[in-house]
Design a protein around this motif. Structure first.
Motif, PDB file in Angstrom:
ATOM      1  N   THR A   1      12.280  11.432  12.290  1.00 18.67           N
ATOM      2  CA  THR A   1      11.494  12.306  11.426  1.00 18.67           C
ATOM      3  C   THR A   1      11.898  12.036   9.978  1.00 18.67           C
ATOM      4  N   ILE A   2      10.973  11.470   9.225  1.00 18.02           N
ATOM      5  CA  ILE A   2      11.204  11.155   7.819  1.00 18.02           C
ATOM      6  C   ILE A   2      10.376  12.126   6.987  1.00 18.02           C
ATOM      7  N   ASP A   3      11.014  12.766   6.039  1.00 17.83           N
ATOM      8  CA  ASP A   3      10.352  13.721   5.160  1.00 17.83           C
ATOM      9  C   ASP A   3       9.462  12.972   4.160  1.00 17.83           C
ATOM     10  N   LEU A   4       8.261  13.455   3.959  1.00 15.09           N
ATOM     11  CA  LEU A   4       7.313  12.822   3.048  1.00 15.09           C
ATOM     12  C   LEU A   4       7.889  12.701   1.636  1.00 15.09           C
ATOM     13  N   VAL A   5       8.542  13.743   1.164  1.00 19.66           N
ATOM     14  CA  VAL A   5       9.133  13.721  -0.176  1.00 19.66           C
ATOM     15  C   VAL A   5      10.212  12.639  -0.262  1.00 19.66           C
ATOM     16  N   GLU A   6      11.042  12.532   0.770  1.00 16.63           N
ATOM     17  CA  GLU A   6      12.075  11.491   0.781  1.00 16.63           C
ATOM     18  C   GLU A   6      11.442  10.099   0.729  1.00 16.63           C
ATOM     19  N   PHE A   7      10.377   9.898   1.478  1.00 12.20           N
ATOM     20  CA  PHE A   7       9.697   8.606   1.465  1.00 12.20           C
ATOM     21  C   PHE A   7       9.152   8.296   0.078  1.00 12.20           C
TER      22      PHE A   7
ATOM     23  N   PRO B   1       9.301   4.570  -2.231  1.00  8.00           N
ATOM     24  CA  PRO B   1       8.233   4.173  -1.310  1.00  8.00           C
ATOM     25  C   PRO B   1       8.105   2.658  -1.108  1.00  8.00           C
ATOM     26  N   THR B   2       9.198   2.046  -0.712  1.00 12.03           N
ATOM     27  CA  THR B   2       9.191   0.610  -0.428  1.00 12.03           C
ATOM     28  C   THR B   2       9.589   0.409   1.025  1.00 12.03           C
ATOM     29  N   LEU B   3       9.334  -0.779   1.538  1.00 12.89           N
ATOM     30  CA  LEU B   3       9.757  -1.091   2.897  1.00 12.89           C
ATOM     31  C   LEU B   3      11.278  -0.991   3.011  1.00 12.89           C
ATOM     32  N   ARG B   4      11.979  -1.458   1.986  1.00 12.02           N
ATOM     33  CA  ARG B   4      13.437  -1.372   1.966  1.00 12.02           C
ATOM     34  C   ARG B   4      13.890   0.101   2.009  1.00 12.02           C
ATOM     35  N   GLY B   5      13.243   0.946   1.216  1.00 14.78           N
ATOM     36  CA  GLY B   5      13.595   2.362   1.188  1.00 14.78           C
ATOM     37  C   GLY B   5      13.297   3.047   2.512  1.00 14.78           C
ATOM     38  N   LEU B   6      12.163   2.716   3.109  1.00 15.51           N
ATOM     39  CA  LEU B   6      11.787   3.305   4.393  1.00 15.51           C
ATOM     40  C   LEU B   6      12.756   2.850   5.484  1.00 15.51           C
TER      41      LEU B   6
ATOM     42  N   ILE C   1      -2.051  10.606   2.564  1.00 19.85           N
ATOM     43  CA  ILE C   1      -2.565  10.659   3.942  1.00 19.85           C
ATOM     44  C   ILE C   1      -2.075   9.448   4.742  1.00 19.85           C
ATOM     45  N   LYS C   2      -2.126   8.263   4.135  1.00 24.05           N
ATOM     46  CA  LYS C   2      -1.615   7.074   4.817  1.00 24.05           C
ATOM     47  C   LYS C   2      -0.123   7.200   5.069  1.00 24.05           C
ATOM     48  N   ALA C   3       0.597   7.764   4.122  1.00 23.93           N
ATOM     49  CA  ALA C   3       2.043   7.961   4.299  1.00 23.93           C
ATOM     50  C   ALA C   3       2.310   8.908   5.462  1.00 23.93           C
ATOM     51  N   MET C   4       1.548   9.980   5.563  1.00 22.25           N
ATOM     52  CA  MET C   4       1.731  10.924   6.664  1.00 22.25           C
ATOM     53  C   MET C   4       1.440  10.256   8.000  1.00 22.25           C
TER      54      MET C   4
ATOM     55  N   LEU D   1       1.774   7.016   8.659  1.00 21.85           N
ATOM     56  CA  LEU D   1       2.883   6.100   8.885  1.00 21.85           C
ATOM     57  C   LEU D   1       4.114   6.840   9.403  1.00 21.85           C
ATOM     58  N   LEU D   2       4.444   7.953   8.772  1.00 22.04           N
ATOM     59  CA  LEU D   2       5.619   8.715   9.186  1.00 22.04           C
ATOM     60  C   LEU D   2       5.421   9.327  10.576  1.00 22.04           C
ATOM     61  N   ALA D   3       4.195   9.735  10.892  1.00 22.25           N
ATOM     62  CA  ALA D   3       3.911  10.256  12.239  1.00 22.25           C
ATOM     63  C   ALA D   3       4.067   9.153  13.284  1.00 22.25           C
ATOM     64  N   LEU D   4       3.637   7.943  12.954  1.00 24.38           N
ATOM     65  CA  LEU D   4       3.793   6.813  13.868  1.00 24.38           C
ATOM     66  C   LEU D   4       5.263   6.486  14.094  1.00 24.38           C
ATOM     67  N   LEU D   5       6.060   6.534  13.039  1.00 23.75           N
ATOM     68  CA  LEU D   5       7.500   6.306  13.190  1.00 23.75           C
ATOM     69  C   LEU D   5       8.129   7.366  14.087  1.00 23.75           C
ATOM     70  N   ASP D   6       7.680   8.592  13.941  1.00 23.59           N
ATOM     71  CA  ASP D   6       8.191   9.673  14.789  1.00 23.59           C
ATOM     72  C   ASP D   6       7.798   9.429  16.244  1.00 23.59           C
TER      73      ASP D   6
END
Length: 64
Positions: free
Chosen positions: A36-42, A46-51, A20-23, A25-30
Motif C-alpha cells: 500500500t503506497i500513499d498517493l501523497v508519498e508517490f 514521482p519517478t520509477l526510482r522513487g516508486l 487518476i492514473k497514479a491511483m 497504478l498504486l491499486a495495481l501494486l496493492d
C-alpha cells in the motif's frame, strides 16, 4: 505513459501521468504485490526510482 520504455529518473507527471492514473497504478501494486503506497508519498518523488524505493520500503515492513 504507455511508451514502452521508462528510465528510473523519468517523472510520472512529465510522462503524461495524473492523479487518476497514479491511483490506478498504486491499486495495481496493492493487488499484485500486496503493498500500500500513499498517493501523497508517490507524488513527493514521482519517478520509477522513487516508486521502487517506496515499494521496497513497504515490502521490508517499513525498514530500509
Amino acid at each position: 505513459m504507455g511508451s514502452g520504455s521508462a528510465r528510473p529518473e523519468d517523472n510520472f507527471l512529465n510522462a503524461g501521468g495524473h492523479s487518476i492514473k497514479a491511483m490506478r497504478l498504486l491499486a495495481l501494486l496493492d493487488e499484485e504485490l500486496g503493498v500500500t503506497i500513499d498517493l501523497v508519498e508517490f507524488f513527493e518523488n514521482p519517478t520509477l526510482r522513487g516508486l521502487t524505493a517506496l515499494v521496497r520500503l513497504e515490502l521490508s515492513g517499513g525498514e530500509l
